[in-house]
Enzyme design. Structure first.
Site, PDB file in Angstrom:
ATOM      1  N   LYS A   7      53.424  31.934  47.702  1.00  0.00           N
ATOM      2  CA  LYS A   7      52.019  31.787  47.319  1.00  0.00           C
ATOM      3  C   LYS A   7      51.954  30.724  46.225  1.00  0.00           C
ATOM      4  O   LYS A   7      52.642  30.812  45.205  1.00  0.00           O
ATOM      5  CB  LYS A   7      51.483  33.112  46.802  1.00  0.00           C
TER       6      LYS A   7
HETATM    7  C1  E4P Z   1      44.949  37.539  47.573  1.00  0.00           C
HETATM    8  O1  E4P Z   1      46.000  37.249  48.123  1.00  0.00           O
HETATM    9  C2  E4P Z   1      44.830  38.124  46.223  1.00  0.00           C
HETATM   10  O2  E4P Z   1      45.968  38.909  45.978  1.00  0.00           O
HETATM   11  C3  E4P Z   1      43.657  39.053  46.056  1.00  0.00           C
HETATM   12  O3  E4P Z   1      42.923  39.203  47.231  1.00  0.00           O
HETATM   13  C4  E4P Z   1      42.874  38.814  44.817  1.00  0.00           C
HETATM   14  O4  E4P Z   1      41.748  39.625  44.784  1.00  0.00           O
HETATM   15  P1  E4P Z   1      40.943  40.019  43.475  1.00  0.00           P
HETATM   16  O5  E4P Z   1      39.801  39.092  43.338  1.00  0.00           O
HETATM   17  O6  E4P Z   1      40.473  41.410  43.737  1.00  0.00           O
HETATM   18  O7  E4P Z   1      41.904  39.928  42.316  1.00  0.00           O
END
Ligand code: E4P
Length: 211
Positions: free
Chosen positions: A83
């Site tokens: 990521k």
């Molecule tokens: C995506 O890969 C992220 O881990 C996640 O969806 C972030 O979401 P949030 O806005 O609830 O932190």
């Protein structure tokens, strides 16, 4: 639309994996910190529970340090996806990793131009954040629909992961907007099973079967 689970909690992953609907898992530094565990240790454990892409995020930094961390993480298991933050260095890293055959997920995407950069750099996945866009009084679903259209017009192979999913309505919107994948927190995923008419219907059938 494939379903990933958005968590670093192995108990949640264990339970959700018994449902037979999981195709992958995404984590992020906040989710790892919530568990109070070492990133590599958690990711290793997830690889034994989920048979599909597992996103592990590199710490934001300069290109070379992120590349070093990405290569170390990618060696943990064949299903690891790196990521990468949506920054200039993040996009350069995406290109470098793509050239090496390492899968990437460009995260923190909030616009079509950002996604286009990720598509062009050869990202395996791109993660637009629906919930956080909705928090700004804009439409996360509309962004997903635009990305799906751009992907379709030019034939990009990058898969769109609808991320930052806060409720079951987001799941529906992501599916209708053409997301390839929705990455869903455990609590929201559990709610997707429910409908008051299902509960009521089960009650009626149970009563009937007693007669
Ligand atoms: C995506 O890969 C992220 O881990 C996640 O969806 C972030 O979401 P949030 O806005 O609830 O932190």
């Amino acid at each position: 639309m494939k379903i990933f689970i958005d968590t670093a909690n192995v108990e949640e992953i264990k339970e959700a994996s018994t449902w037979g609907i999981l195709s992958g898992c995404t984590t992020n530094p906040s989710l790892i910190a919530k568990e109070g565990r070492d990133l590599k240790e958690v990711i290793q454990e997830i690889t034994s529970l989920v048979d599909g892409p597992i996103s592990a995020e590199v710490n934001e930094g300069d290109l070379d340090s992120m590349e070093k961390e990405a290569i170390e993480l990618s060696k943990l298991h064949k299903n690891i996806v790196i990521k990468v933050p949506m920054t200039k260095d993040g996009i350069s890293l995406t290109k470098r990793l793509s050239n090496k055959g390492i899968k990437t997920n460009v995260t923190l995407v909030f616009s079509v131009p950002q996604a286009l950069l990720a598509f062009e750099a050869g990202a395996t996945f791109v993660s637009p954040f629906m919930g956080r866009i909705d928090d700004m009084n804009e439409s996360g679903a509309a962004l997903i629909a635009k990305l799906a259209e751009v992907k379709n017009i030019y034939g990009y192979e990058t898969e769109i992961i609808a991320a930052s999913i806060r409720n079951t309505k987001h799941i529906e919107e992501a599916a209708l907007a053409g997301a390839d994948i929705a990455t869903i927190p455990f609590g929201v995923l559990k709610k997707a099973f429910d409908h008051p008419l299902t509960t009521n219907g089960l009650k009626i059938f149970k009563e009937a079967s007693k007669k």
